[in-house]
Write an enzyme that holds these catalytic residues in place. Structure first.
Site, short mmCIF file in Angstrom:
data_model
loop_
_atom_site.label_atom_id
_atom_site.label_comp_id
_atom_site.label_asym_id
_atom_site.label_seq_id
_atom_site.Cartn_x
_atom_site.Cartn_y
_atom_site.Cartn_z
N SER A 279 64.60 35.54 51.52
CA SER A 279 64.29 34.13 51.40
C SER A 279 64.29 33.55 52.79
CB SER A 279 65.37 33.44 50.55
OG SER A 279 65.39 32.05 50.80
N ARG B 54 21.35 38.11 22.31
CA ARG B 54 21.98 37.82 23.61
C ARG B 54 22.58 36.43 23.51
NH1 ARG B 54 18.89 39.91 27.83
NH2 ARG B 54 19.22 41.49 26.23
#
Lengths: 452, 452, 452, 452
Positions: D276, D315
């Site tokens: 950290s 399609r």
């Protein structure tokens, strides 16, 4: 009316009742009666017909099972509903029967009935949200000085106050409630458009009937019918999901703080709540569980609803018809989450000692950032970092205080006097703007419950 | 038992009945009775206790409303259920009462009850899927030579056969059914692990009881309890969603082909189905509507379920408890979609003349690709493209046949003889491998209904 | 900067550029520079350090590939980013390096950078939405009298005007834009809280720095940091999804009206748009396709975001870190849908003749409701229904006009004179309140483009 | 190729590279080259043309930025791609250019390219899953006797072994991998159907070309083209989500066990991982964070994909075109989750002492169920329950051992001898079938890594 078993964690009883067959039927009848009365008043249908319709509109005379069966055949409950209504009216007055549902289409009655029910949902949910805001306000004020670990990525971090945490919960829920109120305000409008949204069957009278109908039902009048424009309902569903998310965040935090190893908070327990059949000592986070279960389903329910907003032309094929179960599940989930968090927040036990104990258990390593800052001014950040990192690692390895480890490093002792080192691990000395933020989060705003 | 009004388009009656309070209760009792019998057989509990438990396990003696109320307090219906069961047993034999639910945890009974119900769901859904496959098989065979427009991006394209289209629908549904069967096979296993999944309360006998319990219930025995490993249920939910998606695709196609302007297919209509209260002539695609409504909710329901698979440790806080309504909604939606598409596909009216008429209405422009290919050999693709594009545009503008327009271009006439141009717009001449694909899609496979 | 191939239909170029590595990096640098300047101004860090930091903050000096690699190791891009920044600063002035990112946490820079970018997204999307509203306004006014079929469940229904349809689209998009603006207003606030949201590292100066930082960045100042309260972003994501849903509804309607068999609308076509490689005559609904593709992904993206709002304590483990791709996808999808619908609506071709022809093709059956109403007054609704239903069925079977069929029924002729029957099928005579609704939908409101 | 910053936690580098512009382009070219070669071999196009096409198919000669731009205009990247390919071929041989993409449609190349890439995804993901299974197997064997708390609803419960827990993780991931493999097997088939899925442009040769093309590409040959039947891809997306869910469950458990207050497990840490910036001592669960971030997005991504399976006719308009970003995000999220959990599981630190310490900290209250069982035989369940409950409450209040509290109750002492009471809190004595279950979960199955 009890909640069904499969929904037993998914709704409160009032919200189950509200969407019961009978309640839905009554809402549909309310639409038809209001429509007939308004049309009679405007001379569109005979006054006598309206009275007969109003008298016939008794939910007890309807066979909801038959309605449901026919709905699946017709693609909507409204068609059979109107037929049944006309049959009941016709038993008294055959002519009047023809004037029931005059000028309306099936979606008008379904949608408006839903809106009528949503109007009744609003105060139920908002009341529980208000309870929560009140309870969290009280908790935040009471614990404005109660220090506890901040936790990031589930790891110990510098201190906060429980008052700040509770205020953060409160403010998110308040924002959520405000969004929800706006969304309800948008959605509480009648649906009335006839077959294709032009009210053509009412000739010149369409707009007048619509205006009066809205007044009669105590609902708003939209610009126009919204048969295939569902954005208002979508906004309500989203607002419900967001506030439920904020409730779920509270529940997640509390359930984590109730872990035996943490032990900082406890849900209120009662004889029927939180016990375990096999482990009599357990104090289970049942309220959190219920709220989290609701929050867990929400994102998917929102997705289901949003999928339904691409509705074709003047009436959709499939999308509209998919909405009811989703909207109802969203409202019930929001309601049960709010009720659960209300109960939790009103009865929450806070163990301030345990909070302080958990802070202490970190051996002060959570003040490494603070130590670094104190040292940076004299040593530069890099050197400060190095020294503090070394001390922090030793504190962990040797299970001793960070301040002690620092006190053994000559470069540090040259910069920090004993008192500073002693105060290093005082949580009260490293709260920054916590109290300012807390007060800002609590500050009264329009519609926010006053501090008592 | 009728479906609730709010769910009236969202479930069949048998699937509503299957997840009714009484049905759930009976499934929970089935678990407890089987457990007691098996434990008695293995000497874990007294034989007499098992008999008393079995006798007491009469769903009529339980107050499901009370169960539901207490479930919300306890975070699960099972705790109160076991208490009620013990009370009923105790009325006969207080000692026996202590042996009810012996060694089990509340999740064991909830999960196994769900699995028992899912086992009964499977044949209901699969029967309708089989009906669909049969009906589509028949349609495909009957219409192997019925030409119709292919449509891409909702625009006219070269021809296909309706037989090919139906075979494509069939094959997707068959694949879906096969996935669904595999998922059911995975999921139909008992849940039996005791408090933390070790069956510790049963000492050495845990595994024996588990094995016998699975046999007694006609379910599989998993490697181990799966309290917080929900992947099997997730797979079932996903498989249901996928097959419902394939059903929805059929419904979308049919509803598009039922548009008045297209008019190629019609759903079966009946007195109570497809009519409109305001438009008596209408033939609404109600079956498609119901199937699409189900398909519409699915992606969100799957998301809700999948959100619930990150379950903590040995029992989740919230995620597990969110599952029931979602799993039930998924099963019911799949079932109602299958039932609707079964009814549609068995009664579908195909208007082959209208199909041919719609083909003709394109003036042969859909054969532009074919013309290009015919010309490319002699003129090269670029030149062929240019000529055909010019002819196609003129065909549109002048509302004349593409073949005629091509016939007026000298370069074209030099390459293509009159007969070729005349046959240019014969759909039968431009089907390529349609019939081969159709037969491949229909081919019988293990478990696929035979062609009759 | 071009959109990646996999996203090529999923974003506009400006929105791809906006979320490019370089753009993100610049936004992160903007945060750090503003922070340093403000802290210098308030005496928190040396003025010289702030200047050095500002000079070093040149995106060209950063290795974004390295940043990305390290982000995956660190769980956030910010840690390595700050390290790189300090290294670059240190090359000039080692002491200054320590003052970069002073008092901030990694989430502060990530979140504020995201907000900075969102602020630039807003005008891009709103400009396209305004174009759409303008174009639809013009279309609605122009076609206030253009009659067309209403369509319900994809079936022919009584007439509407195209002006009404366009106005309905417009109003939904306008409501969506207003919700979106409110959501942006909520979200455009800085994130600045330090490690746990208390700004402890800044001692007494936290609030002052925060206030000045907001001013410096042109963003709002929230009540408090919102590291784990993501409701504002959730509201933005939802508002984006809803308006995209309304755009998708427009696209769905237009794509349906562009079907060859319907032929009422055509998207603007251009050389690179809407053509087909194999079918040169085709006019594909490409803009609709792009908008529908965006709308299709939205419900799931919202679900992903909403799943992320149950964030633990003061920093989440996983949920926060999942947000970026989702928020970006939502913004890009909204933007590309808005851009596509803007292009469509500005260039839409309306074929009013075809609209009228499609109305006529119904043989007047769509006026059955009207005929029923006309007859109900004299014959009662039941009798009227029966007669009209009979006539409507004959009209369909015989392919003749409903009015003609009615004219052959003696009971009808006794009630309706010839002129009434002749006008029965006049769409203009059965529009009801269409024009009133249209004007209400268009009416100017604050922020709505003026009618020209 | 580095991952983009916005995706930096959302993909591994190999999976980012795999879906990069260049990689996609190469997959599209692979399709075209294979098609040309096969068609040349079968005499459909000239051999020379195929050679020229193969030579021209050099990804370096394509402008992917231009491709992307044009894709948005055309609604697919394939149209411009084919045009560019033909231009490049034409530079060498104009006639050959016409034979590129012969008989195929744009979706054929897009879909097959996606499948080609998915084939390369499979071993990447499966390798990491195998690493995980191996590592968890080793952990499970090593810790077959390591006792730890079971935890239900995040509360302490009777003991399990870490070996059992790891085996449960393993088995879920193995089941997930098996489902994933089946789904990949289904999906790895070519797409080749021409304009409407009939291969009409290839006349009689369609099927032959298709068969050879599949062989050439090393992919399967489906029954028929699947342009609008997306169930196979849906199954892959779902299988990916489920296994990612199981990975996420592991990450959730580990992150919870890494809490400072629990401290039983630690992820492997390294210089660039888990630190950290402000808290040098922290050991953050970064690998868990990345896996949870991936798991968090999944349910929504699945919903997005499933929304896309209702594709119109031959399609789709919008649904197909929405798929790419979703499929890619799903694969990358699965991959990054697998890689993260692989790293975690291979380097996991298990603190068996802390596990035992946490067990002890419960003062034996977790053995209340055991005590009840021991007493039930003599006292009946009700009486046993009452006594144990009383003792357990006192143990909590007085912070003493349950066994001690029981030892002070005369009724208990009459039933249980001292030794039994002493052994009451021995975790090893209350593990039931844990070891049997563990071994069943680990048992080798086809394709499962052997125990070493």
């Amino acid at each position: 009316m009890p909640v069904r078993l499969i929904d037993s964690l998914a709704s409160t009883e009032p919200l189950a009742e509200l969407f019961s067959d009978n309640s839905i039927l009554r809402a549909m009848l309310a639409f038809e009666v209001a429509l007939a009365r308004v049309e009679a008043r405007l001379g569109v249908i005979p006054r006598a017909a309206a009275e007969t319709i109003a008298t016939a509109a008794d939910s007890g005379r309807f066979d909801t099972a038959e309605l449901s069966r026919k709905a699946l055949r017709a693609g909507t409950p409204s068609i059979s509903f109107v037929k049944m209504l006309r049959q009941i009216v016709a038993a008294t007055d055959e002519t009047a029967a023809g004037f029931a549902h005059w000028g309306a289409t099936s979606q008008d009655v379904s949608d408006t009935a839903l809106v009528i029910l949503l109007k009744r949902v609003q105060p139920l949910i908002e009341a529980d949200l208000a309870r929560i805001e009140q309870a969290l306000h009280t908790l935040s004020e009471k614990h404005s000085n109660t220090v506890m670990l901040g936790r990031t990525l589930l790891q110990a971090a510098p201190p906060i106050t429980f008052g700040l945490k509770a205020a953060g919960w409160l403010a998110a829920i308040r924002r959520g409630r405000e969004r929800l109120s706006r969304a309800f305000a948008e959605v509480l409008v009648i649906q009335f458009g006839g077959a294709v949204g032009t009210l053509a069957a009412l000739g010149e009278e369409g707009m007048n009937v619509a205006q009066e109908l809205a007044v009669e039902l105590g609902l708003g009048l939209p610009d126009a019918p919204w048969h295939t424009h569902r954005d208002r309902l979508a906004a309500l569903v989203c607002a419900s999901a967001i506030v439920t998310g904020s409730l779920g965040k509270v529940a997640r935090d509390i359930s984590l703080l109730m872990q035996n190893e943490v032990g900082e908070l406890t849900e209120p327990q009662s004889e029927d709540r939180g016990g375990s059949s096999t482990m009599p000592h357990k104090r289970n986070p049942i309220g959190c569980t219920v709220a989290l279960a609701a929050a867990n389903r929400m994102p998917g329910l929102v997705a289901s609803y949003l999928s339904a907003i691409l509705q074709e032309h003047e009436r959709a094929v499939g999308a509209w018809q998919s909405e009811w179960p989703t909207v109802v599940a969203v409202m019930q989930a929001t309601g049960v989450a709010a009720a659960s968090v209300a109960e939790i927040s009103e009865g929450l036990t806070v163990d301030a000692d345990r909070m302080r104990k958990n802070l202490s258990a970190t051996n002060g390593t959570i003040y490494a950032e603070k130590a670094t800052i104190l040292l940076s001014g004299r040593l530069g950040r890099d050197q400060a970092n190095r020294l503090v990192e070394r001390a922090a690692k030793q504190a962990v390895v040797k299970n001793r205080q960070l301040a002690d480890m620092l006190g053994e490093i000559p470069e540090v002792v040259r910069c920090l006097d004993t008192q500073t080192l002693e105060r290093l691990s005082l949580p009260e000395d490293y709260l920054g703007s916590a109290e300012i933020f807390r007060q800002r989060l609590l500050q009264n705003r329009p519609g926010i419950p006053k501090k008592d």
